[in-house]
Design a protein around this motif. Structure first.
Motif, PDB file in Angstrom:
ATOM      1  N   MET A  93       6.446   1.518 -12.774  1.00  0.00           N
ATOM      2  CA  MET A  93       5.514   1.274 -11.785  1.00  0.00           C
ATOM      3  C   MET A  93       5.026   0.067 -11.942  1.00  0.00           C
ATOM      4  SD  MET A  93       4.702   4.663 -10.823  1.00  0.00           S
ATOM      5  CE  MET A  93       3.759   5.499 -12.418  1.00  0.00           C
ATOM      6  N   ALA A  94       4.090  -0.080 -13.810  1.00  0.00           N
ATOM      7  CA  ALA A  94       3.039  -0.756 -14.280  1.00  0.00           C
ATOM      8  C   ALA A  94       3.623  -2.332 -13.750  1.00  0.00           C
ATOM      9  CB  ALA A  94       2.418  -0.584 -15.100  1.00  0.00           C
ATOM     10  N   GLU A  95       5.035  -2.577 -13.887  1.00  0.00           N
ATOM     11  CA  GLU A  95       5.104  -3.431 -13.703  1.00  0.00           C
ATOM     12  C   GLU A  95       5.644  -4.034 -12.378  1.00  0.00           C
ATOM     13  OE1 GLU A  95       9.283  -6.156 -17.368  1.00  0.00           O
ATOM     14  OE2 GLU A  95       9.599  -4.397 -15.857  1.00  0.00           O
TER      15      GLU A  95
ATOM     16  N   HIS B   3       3.002   5.642  -5.974  1.00  0.00           N
ATOM     17  CA  HIS B   3       2.965   5.284  -7.431  1.00  0.00           C
ATOM     18  C   HIS B   3       1.783   6.704  -7.474  1.00  0.00           C
ATOM     19  CE1 HIS B   3       4.312   1.178  -8.278  1.00  0.00           C
ATOM     20  NE2 HIS B   3       5.814   1.867  -7.261  1.00  0.00           N
ATOM     21  N   HIS B   4       0.899   6.467  -7.302  1.00  0.00           N
ATOM     22  CA  HIS B   4      -0.216   7.654  -6.566  1.00  0.00           C
ATOM     23  C   HIS B   4       0.485   9.112  -7.104  1.00  0.00           C
ATOM     24  CE1 HIS B   4      -4.169   9.592  -7.182  1.00  0.00           C
ATOM     25  NE2 HIS B   4      -3.795   9.580  -6.434  1.00  0.00           N
ATOM     26  N   GLU B   5       1.371   9.348  -5.763  1.00  0.00           N
ATOM     27  CA  GLU B   5       1.797  10.592  -5.560  1.00  0.00           C
ATOM     28  C   GLU B   5       2.362  10.869  -6.961  1.00  0.00           C
ATOM     29  OE1 GLU B   5       3.060  14.258  -4.095  1.00  0.00           O
ATOM     30  OE2 GLU B   5       0.740  13.075  -3.756  1.00  0.00           O
TER      31      GLU B   5
ATOM     32  N   GLU C  45       0.755  -1.392   0.482  1.00  0.00           N
ATOM     33  CA  GLU C  45       0.305   0.248  -0.158  1.00  0.00           C
ATOM     34  C   GLU C  45       0.700   0.960  -0.017  1.00  0.00           C
ATOM     35  OE1 GLU C  45      -2.525  -0.419   3.044  1.00  0.00           O
ATOM     36  OE2 GLU C  45      -3.583  -2.495   2.512  1.00  0.00           O
ATOM     37  N   VAL C  46       2.233   1.176   0.649  1.00  0.00           N
ATOM     38  CA  VAL C  46       3.000   2.385   0.829  1.00  0.00           C
ATOM     39  C   VAL C  46       3.967   2.452  -0.475  1.00  0.00           C
ATOM     40  CG1 VAL C  46       5.093   3.080   2.031  1.00  0.00           C
ATOM     41  CG2 VAL C  46       3.375   1.975   2.749  1.00  0.00           C
ATOM     42  N   ILE C  47       3.709   1.697  -1.026  1.00  0.00           N
ATOM     43  CA  ILE C  47       4.191   1.754  -2.744  1.00  0.00           C
ATOM     44  C   ILE C  47       2.995   2.306  -3.812  1.00  0.00           C
ATOM     45  CG2 ILE C  47       5.109   0.490  -4.259  1.00  0.00           C
ATOM     46  CD1 ILE C  47       7.147  -1.256  -2.561  1.00  0.00           C
ATOM     47  N   LEU C  48       2.436   1.479  -3.123  1.00  0.00           N
ATOM     48  CA  LEU C  48       0.828   1.627  -4.492  1.00  0.00           C
ATOM     49  C   LEU C  48       1.320   3.608  -3.987  1.00  0.00           C
ATOM     50  CD1 LEU C  48      -1.492  -0.760  -4.264  1.00  0.00           C
ATOM     51  CD2 LEU C  48       0.009  -0.221  -6.235  1.00  0.00           C
TER      52      LEU C  48
ATOM     53  N   ARG D 260       2.525   9.701 -10.410  1.00  0.00           N
ATOM     54  CA  ARG D 260       1.428  10.191 -11.208  1.00  0.00           C
ATOM     55  C   ARG D 260       0.781  11.178 -10.965  1.00  0.00           C
ATOM     56  NH1 ARG D 260      -0.008   4.319 -10.685  1.00  0.00           N
ATOM     57  NH2 ARG D 260       1.175   3.266 -12.252  1.00  0.00           N
ATOM     58  N   ARG D 261       0.524  11.821 -10.070  1.00  0.00           N
ATOM     59  CA  ARG D 261      -0.190  13.125  -9.648  1.00  0.00           C
ATOM     60  C   ARG D 261       0.762  13.808 -10.191  1.00  0.00           C
ATOM     61  NH1 ARG D 261      -1.520  16.652  -5.878  1.00  0.00           N
ATOM     62  NH2 ARG D 261       0.275  15.650  -4.357  1.00  0.00           N
ATOM     63  N   MET D 262       1.917  14.329  -9.551  1.00  0.00           N
ATOM     64  CA  MET D 262       2.788  15.116 -10.002  1.00  0.00           C
ATOM     65  C   MET D 262       3.870  15.750 -11.308  1.00  0.00           C
ATOM     66  SD  MET D 262       5.613  15.224  -6.351  1.00  0.00           S
ATOM     67  CE  MET D 262       5.723  16.919  -7.291  1.00  0.00           C
ATOM     68  N   PHE D 263       3.283  14.138 -12.053  1.00  0.00           N
ATOM     69  CA  PHE D 263       3.970  14.698 -13.637  1.00  0.00           C
ATOM     70  C   PHE D 263       2.494  14.653 -14.076  1.00  0.00           C
ATOM     71  CE2 PHE D 263       6.781  10.923 -13.441  1.00  0.00           C
ATOM     72  CZ  PHE D 263       7.816  11.441 -13.911  1.00  0.00           C
ATOM     73  N   ALA D 264       1.316  14.926 -13.763  1.00  0.00           N
ATOM     74  CA  ALA D 264       0.737  15.519 -14.287  1.00  0.00           C
ATOM     75  C   ALA D 264       0.339  16.931 -13.527  1.00  0.00           C
ATOM     76  CB  ALA D 264      -1.339  14.845 -13.657  1.00  0.00           C
ATOM     77  N   MET D 265       0.114  17.281 -12.888  1.00  0.00           N
ATOM     78  CA  MET D 265       0.687  18.986 -12.138  1.00  0.00           C
ATOM     79  C   MET D 265       1.649  19.401 -13.498  1.00  0.00           C
ATOM     80  SD  MET D 265       0.371  19.285  -8.371  1.00  0.00           S
ATOM     81  CE  MET D 265       1.195  17.404  -7.746  1.00  0.00           C
ATOM     82  N   LEU D 266       2.915  19.081 -13.304  1.00  0.00           N
ATOM     83  CA  LEU D 266       3.606  18.963 -14.369  1.00  0.00           C
ATOM     84  C   LEU D 266       3.213  19.952 -15.609  1.00  0.00           C
ATOM     85  CD1 LEU D 266       7.221  17.159 -13.495  1.00  0.00           C
ATOM     86  CD2 LEU D 266       6.994  19.907 -13.337  1.00  0.00           C
ATOM     87  N   GLU D 267       2.047  19.349 -16.440  1.00  0.00           N
ATOM     88  CA  GLU D 267       2.123  18.979 -17.289  1.00  0.00           C
ATOM     89  C   GLU D 267       0.448  20.505 -17.730  1.00  0.00           C
ATOM     90  OE1 GLU D 267       0.280  15.026 -18.130  1.00  0.00           O
ATOM     91  OE2 GLU D 267       2.575  14.401 -18.927  1.00  0.00           O
ATOM     92  N   GLU D 268       0.139  21.168 -16.564  1.00  0.00           N
ATOM     93  CA  GLU D 268      -0.374  21.794 -16.202  1.00  0.00           C
ATOM     94  C   GLU D 268      -0.188  23.356 -15.956  1.00  0.00           C
ATOM     95  OE1 GLU D 268      -4.384  20.596 -14.540  1.00  0.00           O
ATOM     96  OE2 GLU D 268      -4.531  18.820 -14.799  1.00  0.00           O
TER      97      GLU D 268
END
Length: 171
Positions: free
Chosen positions: A117-119, A11-13, A5-8, A15-23
């Motif tokens: 992350m997916a793997e 991973h969510h964080e 759960e900690v690793i997941l 993904r979220r930060m990459f999305a923020m960079l895009e915005e």
């Protein structure tokens, strides 16, 4: 609390930060630099925590009859992925923040990290859930969070590992 759960959550964080960079507007170099600096530390500390606390345990698991790869093969592949992520992170420094080349370099980090992350979510985390009891997963989670907390501000020095030597050392 469970290491998977900690690793997941990490991973969510990520993904979220990459999305923020895009915005963020590409002309706001200060904001881009700040967010990238935080994400970079998160990526590097997360990878190091996995190498110190997750993969040494995974590599010792017996082969899962459901998985195509052995835990040793999964670990070797993951360490290789971490090296690719570090190399992609280093490549970002070659470009001016906010430039097209910088954005492409960020996209490369996002791609190699997302693939890893997916793997990991399909294989390593599944193996650990199947074969380690909750108490051990809890102890691993506490150690992982403590390591990340100690290094959250300053990060860790990036250091590539030889995947085969890593597996041999921890088997």
């Amino acid at each position: 609390m469970d290491i998977t759960e900690v690793i997941l959550s990490d991973h969510h964080e990520q993904r979220r930060m990459f999305a923020m960079l895009e915005e963020i507007d590409t002309s706001d170099r200060d904001a881009l630099s700040a967010v990238w600096g935080r994400l970079r530390i998160l990526l590097e500390v997360h990878a190091k925590a996995e190498e110190l606390l997750f993969y040494p345990r995974l590599v010792k698991l017996q082969r899962d009859l459901v998985e195509k790869e052995s835990p040793q093969e999964e670990t070797e592949d993951a360490i290789h992925d971490h090296n690719e992520i570090r190399d992609a992170i280093a490549g970002v420094d070659d470009h001016e923040v906010g430039s097209i080349d910088w954005l492409k370099a960020i996209a490369e980090v996002n791609e190699v990290n997302s693939d890893h992350m997916a793997e990991e979510e399909r294989q390593g985390l599944t193996d650990v859930r199947r074969h380690l009891d909750r108490d051990e997963r809890h102890r691993m989670a506490v150690a992982f969070l403590a390591f990340e907390s100690r290094h959250a501000a300053a990060g860790v020095a990036p250091h590539d590992e030889d995947p085969e030597e890593y597996v041999e050392e921890h088997s």
